[in-house]
Scaffold this active site. Sequence first.
Site, PDB file in Angstrom:
ATOM      1  N   HIS A 106       0.844  -1.270   0.033  1.00  0.00           N
ATOM      2  CA  HIS A 106      -0.236   0.048   0.002  1.00  0.00           C
ATOM      3  C   HIS A 106       1.021   1.420   0.063  1.00  0.00           C
ATOM      4  O   HIS A 106       2.001   1.047   0.054  1.00  0.00           O
ATOM      5  CB  HIS A 106      -0.958   0.124   1.123  1.00  0.00           C
ATOM      6  N   LYS A 129      -0.600   4.936   4.553  1.00  0.00           N
ATOM      7  CA  LYS A 129      -1.266   4.003   5.172  1.00  0.00           C
ATOM      8  C   LYS A 129      -0.493   3.655   6.608  1.00  0.00           C
ATOM      9  O   LYS A 129       0.595   3.325   6.710  1.00  0.00           O
ATOM     10  CB  LYS A 129      -1.716   2.727   4.500  1.00  0.00           C
TER      11      LYS A 129
END
Length: 248
Positions: free
Chosen positions: A134, A138
């Site tokens: 990701h 995040k």
Amino acid sequence: MKLAIHGYGATGHYVEELAPAEVVAVIDRTKSAEKVPSYQTVSELTEEVDAIIDFSHPSLLPDLLAYGLKTKTPLVIATTGFSEAELQTIKDASAEIPIFQSYNMSFGIAMMQQLLQVLVPLASSFDIELLEKHHNQKVDAPSGTAELLLRTIQELRDVQPVYERESTREKRQASEIGMHSMRGGTIFGEHEVLFAGVDELIEIKHTALSKKVFASGAIKAAEALIQKSAGLYTLETLYSQEDSHVTN
């Protein structure tokens, strides 16, 4: 269908972009929505809505559930990072209202789960590892979707997650499933399940190319959810012809 968006980050903006006629209100502490009424808290919402789509933060869950229960409003909960206790409160609330809760809204992940249900029993002699990637903003790891895929695998095989191997100096056990997280750049989301056998590998991979896929999935989930009775729905059960759901 009338929708309210709870949480107005990038994905919340995409929900409004993809369903401009359906979105009638936005709940976000910045009150930055320009095209529809905007409220700082869900308790301030005055518009009547058929469902609320939630892309916010776990800390806002109590108020969201309280509003849903008070007004009997179906909830599409797409926020990630919930604790086990918070997940239990969602389950408890679903006894009275329809709730769809998933850490990933895409149909591709639903298909990936179905593939795992076929492959995991067939590949009983293969080691399994799970990798997720990701963007660098995040904060939770592993991702909620990785945990979702883990639970799918655990329903089919008795494996225990291993989140790091540096602290141990021993060979890999057959009962392990390695969980790996990578963070960098602007990766929207990538999940891969690796089956490692003797002299061969099988890989199942899903890559999200835009956050629009999550917004689109949430809108479709809301359309299906408003037709359902009270219960906790998942990607596997929401679109089934039968009104099947988790109630206990």
